[in-house]
Design a protein around this motif. Structure first.
Motif, PDB file in Angstrom:
ATOM      1  N   TYR A  40       5.892   6.526   0.684  1.00 41.71           N
ATOM      2  CA  TYR A  40       7.124   6.120   0.861  1.00 41.71           C
ATOM      3  C   TYR A  40       7.965   5.525  -0.499  1.00 41.71           C
ATOM      4  O   TYR A  40       7.358   4.605  -1.157  1.00 41.71           O
ATOM      5  CB  TYR A  40       7.351   5.293   2.072  1.00 41.71           C
ATOM      6  CG  TYR A  40       6.833   5.700   3.499  1.00 41.71           C
ATOM      7  CD1 TYR A  40       7.305   6.521   4.042  1.00 41.71           C
ATOM      8  CD2 TYR A  40       5.571   5.061   3.808  1.00 41.71           C
ATOM      9  CE1 TYR A  40       6.736   7.307   5.321  1.00 41.71           C
ATOM     10  CE2 TYR A  40       5.111   5.659   5.246  1.00 41.71           C
ATOM     11  CZ  TYR A  40       5.458   6.751   5.748  1.00 41.71           C
ATOM     12  OH  TYR A  40       4.982   6.932   6.812  1.00 41.71           O
ATOM     13  N   ASP A  41       9.216   5.836  -0.790  1.00 42.03           N
ATOM     14  CA  ASP A  41       9.814   5.117  -1.493  1.00 42.03           C
ATOM     15  C   ASP A  41      10.153   3.965  -1.421  1.00 42.03           C
ATOM     16  O   ASP A  41      10.209   3.477  -0.152  1.00 42.03           O
ATOM     17  CB  ASP A  41      11.210   5.949  -1.880  1.00 42.03           C
ATOM     18  CG  ASP A  41      10.969   7.320  -2.502  1.00 42.03           C
ATOM     19  OD1 ASP A  41      10.162   7.531  -3.109  1.00 42.03           O
ATOM     20  OD2 ASP A  41      12.057   8.170  -2.044  1.00 42.03           O
TER      21      ASP A  41
ATOM     22  N   THR B  97       0.833  -1.188   0.044  1.00 40.14           N
ATOM     23  CA  THR B  97      -0.094   0.050  -0.097  1.00 40.14           C
ATOM     24  C   THR B  97       0.870   1.196   0.132  1.00 40.14           C
ATOM     25  O   THR B  97       0.629   2.192  -0.769  1.00 40.14           O
ATOM     26  CB  THR B  97      -0.989   0.088   1.219  1.00 40.14           C
ATOM     27  OG1 THR B  97      -1.615  -1.209   1.107  1.00 40.14           O
ATOM     28  CG2 THR B  97      -1.914   1.174   1.317  1.00 40.14           C
ATOM     29  N   TRP B  98       1.586   1.232   0.730  1.00 34.73           N
ATOM     30  CA  TRP B  98       2.757   2.567   0.965  1.00 34.73           C
ATOM     31  C   TRP B  98       3.886   2.628   0.047  1.00 34.73           C
ATOM     32  O   TRP B  98       4.418   3.622  -0.234  1.00 34.73           O
ATOM     33  CB  TRP B  98       3.105   2.572   2.316  1.00 34.73           C
ATOM     34  CG  TRP B  98       2.198   2.826   3.611  1.00 34.73           C
ATOM     35  CD1 TRP B  98       0.976   3.462   3.328  1.00 34.73           C
ATOM     36  CD2 TRP B  98       2.281   2.672   4.737  1.00 34.73           C
ATOM     37  NE1 TRP B  98       0.175   3.652   4.449  1.00 34.73           N
ATOM     38  CE2 TRP B  98       1.024   3.107   5.466  1.00 34.73           C
ATOM     39  CE3 TRP B  98       3.357   2.146   5.750  1.00 34.73           C
ATOM     40  CZ2 TRP B  98       0.950   3.173   6.676  1.00 34.73           C
ATOM     41  CZ3 TRP B  98       2.906   2.277   6.887  1.00 34.73           C
ATOM     42  CH2 TRP B  98       1.697   2.756   7.392  1.00 34.73           C
ATOM     43  N   GLY B  99       4.432   1.481  -0.337  1.00 34.66           N
ATOM     44  CA  GLY B  99       5.513   1.304  -1.494  1.00 34.66           C
ATOM     45  C   GLY B  99       5.251   2.220  -2.454  1.00 34.66           C
ATOM     46  O   GLY B  99       4.242   1.892  -3.288  1.00 34.66           O
ATOM     47  N   GLY B 100       6.015   2.925  -3.094  1.00 33.83           N
ATOM     48  CA  GLY B 100       5.946   3.976  -4.258  1.00 33.83           C
ATOM     49  C   GLY B 100       4.950   4.920  -4.112  1.00 33.83           C
ATOM     50  O   GLY B 100       4.748   5.741  -4.786  1.00 33.83           O
TER      51      GLY B 100
ATOM     52  N   ASP C  36      12.936   1.995  -1.536  1.00 35.47           N
ATOM     53  CA  ASP C  36      13.939   1.915  -0.608  1.00 35.47           C
ATOM     54  C   ASP C  36      14.024   2.741   0.672  1.00 35.47           C
ATOM     55  O   ASP C  36      15.228   2.842   1.098  1.00 35.47           O
ATOM     56  CB  ASP C  36      15.052   2.097  -1.594  1.00 35.47           C
ATOM     57  CG  ASP C  36      15.119   3.520  -2.076  1.00 35.47           C
ATOM     58  OD1 ASP C  36      14.208   4.317  -1.889  1.00 35.47           O
ATOM     59  OD2 ASP C  36      16.238   3.879  -2.807  1.00 35.47           O
ATOM     60  N   SER C  37      12.836   3.148   1.087  1.00 33.23           N
ATOM     61  CA  SER C  37      13.028   3.969   2.431  1.00 33.23           C
ATOM     62  C   SER C  37      13.074   3.149   3.378  1.00 33.23           C
ATOM     63  O   SER C  37      12.825   1.997   3.413  1.00 33.23           O
ATOM     64  CB  SER C  37      11.558   4.861   2.346  1.00 33.23           C
ATOM     65  OG  SER C  37      10.446   3.832   2.466  1.00 33.23           O
ATOM     66  N   PRO C  38      13.470   3.722   4.429  1.00 32.97           N
ATOM     67  CA  PRO C  38      13.553   2.785   5.795  1.00 32.97           C
ATOM     68  C   PRO C  38      12.363   2.077   6.363  1.00 32.97           C
ATOM     69  O   PRO C  38      12.088   1.312   6.824  1.00 32.97           O
ATOM     70  CB  PRO C  38      13.921   3.788   6.888  1.00 32.97           C
ATOM     71  CG  PRO C  38      14.864   4.879   6.095  1.00 32.97           C
ATOM     72  CD  PRO C  38      14.042   4.833   4.860  1.00 32.97           C
ATOM     73  N   GLN C  39      11.315   2.997   6.049  1.00 27.45           N
ATOM     74  CA  GLN C  39       9.599   2.641   6.561  1.00 27.45           C
ATOM     75  C   GLN C  39       9.404   1.354   5.703  1.00 27.45           C
ATOM     76  O   GLN C  39       9.107   0.095   6.272  1.00 27.45           O
ATOM     77  CB  GLN C  39       8.771   3.533   6.278  1.00 27.45           C
ATOM     78  CG  GLN C  39       8.856   4.878   7.055  1.00 27.45           C
ATOM     79  CD  GLN C  39       9.747   5.718   6.544  1.00 27.45           C
ATOM     80  OE1 GLN C  39      10.624   5.654   5.533  1.00 27.45           O
ATOM     81  NE2 GLN C  39       9.701   7.032   7.213  1.00 27.45           N
TER      82      GLN C  39
END
Length: 529
Positions: A232-233, A226-229, A235-238
């Motif tokens: 948050y990116d 859901t959050w990827g891209g 390759d983000s820490p999250q």
């Protein structure tokens, strides 16, 4: 086996009477579960237009699916251990509370939270009904009742978009949730009065560690997609942190389930190749089904200019195709005991339907769109009933609940992944197509914190803005379907490895013992009223 359930199930005439008495309540529960998956689709554009948060649209669906997915294995296992009736009625009650709260929501955040509550109850509806049917009817004879089950499912999928659109147009989108109340109350009464099942007293410990780890893993994976891209990116820490937590939870779950006396997700089921393969096919099926139901109404209302009610009406061909093929598959399996052909044929037809949907344009007529949906519906109809049937037949009878819940769980995870992943793809593609082509105040409607894109606003846009927006929505939608083809193709390849094991109730079938069940002898059935 000596279980009273098996004895009852072996007597087909008696089973038929017992099932027909309780069938209306079970069908109402299935209707509730299926209706809520579909009724919200045609209302979503209006909800987003009122509350805003266009980028969070998929969470209204994802929160429900995620909550239902996480609780489904728990309902299945507890039903196997302690009996299904009270647990089934509890699930209906929680679902109704969540429906009332969702209808009263005052913001997108509240709606998402209350949809999660609704999903906590929904996790027990479909699996409870399927497991109860599995208790009462052997797989070979279950085709006698597949017609009823398929008819109700298709009634919900046909009626869902139509009812959702009608209520949104004539009353308010909130009635898409309030309509569950009378249906649920009738289901509670019918189940309470008619359902008689064994309740078991078992001296085992609840697998709390397995439940917690399964929940963490499922929630983490859905949040990644859901959050990827978007928020948050990749390759983000999250996102990397969520991936690490999910993988760690899955590894820990495997270790815990190997030692648990009554694991919430018994690993022994996965030693059967048919169980693994058919559930993988169901997982991939979830991608296409939930993707179409979520994003096609957006295309119909924004690009083709339909009202929510009209959008629901033009969904009917897809549902009719699904119903006819599901009924035909069920009838064939009952007469012959053969089933392998359906996952293969269903996958082929589903791929064809998805491929056709990649050809949608701003000029595609309503008739052509409906024909494309008809093909997709036919493919889904050939798959829907067979996946549950093969999964149940691949497990010992005492594991019928957890087999049903595992199958439902994996299909729902597939749906959750599909909605989340395709929602991310849709939003990213839409924003990219609008970049530099529309005024800033209009472009803001496409952002995660924007006011939302209302179909009525699009209809009132002057040219060339109207063409730019409708072209962007169409391009985003077809991109979603291009991405879904590889998943459907993977399901087709897996289907070829299914072994046609005789169904229970067939002349050639011998019940296999449930290996690794140290507590099987502690089970004492007690009749409940």
């Amino acid at each position: 086996m000596s279980d009273t359930t098996d004895t009852a199930a072996a007597e087909v005439p008696g089973v038929r009477r017992e099932v027909l008495v309780v069938l209306p309540g079970l069908m109402l529960a299935i209707l509730l579960a299926m209706l809520d998956n579909t009724i919200i689709g045609t209302a979503m554009p209006t909800i987003v237009g009122e509350f805003g948060g266009y980028g969070h649209m998929s969470w209204v669906v994802t929160a429900y699916i995620l909550a239902a997915t996480v609780t489904t294995p728990l309902y299945g296992k507890l039903g196997d251990l302690y009996g299904r009736k009270r647990l089934f009625m509890f699930a209906i009650g929680v679902f109704l509370i969540g429906s009332v709260a969702s209808g009263a929501a005052q913001s997108m955040e509240q709606l998402i939270a209350f949809r999660g509550l609704q999903g906590l109850g929904a996790g027990g509806l479909m699996v409870g009904a399927m497991a109860i049917i599995g208790d009462l009817v052997p797989p070979r004879e279950r085709g006698r009742y597949q017609g009823f089950m398929a008819a109700v499912m298709m009634l919900a999928t046909i009626g869902g978009p139509l009812i959702g659109g009608f209520l949104t147009d004539q009353l308010n989108w909130r009635w898409a949730f309030y309509i569950n109340i009378p249906l649920g109350l009738v289901a509670l009464i019918v189940i309470g009065v008619t359902l008689k099942l064994p309740r078991h007293q078992i001296k085992v410990r609840i697998d709390y560690a397995g439940i917690a780890l399964l929940s963490i893993a499922a929630a983490g994976l859905v949040l990644v997609t859901t959050w990827g891209g978007t928020q948050y990116d990749w390759d983000s820490p999250q996102i990397l942190g969520l991936i690490a937590v999910s993988v760690a939870a899955l590894v820990a779950l495997i270790l815990v389930e190997q030692r648990a006396s009554e694991p919430v997700l018994p690993l022994r089921l996965f030693r059967d190749s048919n169980f693994v393969i058919i559930n993988a096919v169901g997982f991939l099926q979830g991608f296409a089904m939930f993707g179409a139901m979520t994003f096609i109404p957006m295309y119909q209302q924004i690009v083709q200019g339909l009202s929510p009610t009209e959008s629901g009406l033009w969904f009917i061909p897809m549902m009719l195709g699904s119903m006819v093929c599901s009924l035909a598959a069920g009838s064939f399996v009952t007469r012959t005991g053969r089933y392998k052909i359906f996952p293969i044929a269903g996958s082929v037809v589903m791929i064809a339907g998805i491929g056709l949907l990649t050809q949608l344009t701003t000029e595609t007529s309503l008739i052509v769109t409906s024909l494309y949906l008809l093909v997709l519906g036919a493919g889904l109809g050939l798959l829907m009933q067979i996946t549950m049937l093969v999964a149940q037949n691949s497990a010992p009878q005492r594991d019928i609940g957890v087999a049903s819940s595992t199958s439902t769980f994996l299909r729902n995870i597939g749906g959750s992944f599909g909605v989340a992943l395709f929602g991310s793809i849709f939003a990213n593609r839409l924003v990219a197509s609008m970049d530099g082509k529309v005024p800033d105040e209009l472009a803001a409607n496409f952002g995660g914190d924007g006011a939302g894109l209302d179909p009525k606003e699009v209809a009132n846009l002057a040219e060339p803005m109207h063409t730019v927006v409708t072209s962007g929505v169409t391009e985003a939608l077809t991109t979603v379907f291009w991405w879904s083809i590889p998943f459907a193709a993977a399901g087709f390849l897996l289907a070829w490895f299914i072994k046609e094991v005789p169904l229970r109730g067939s002349p050639g079938h011998t019940e296999k013992p449930a290996e690794g069940e140290p507590n099987a002898d502690l089970k004492t059935p007690v009749r409940t009223g």
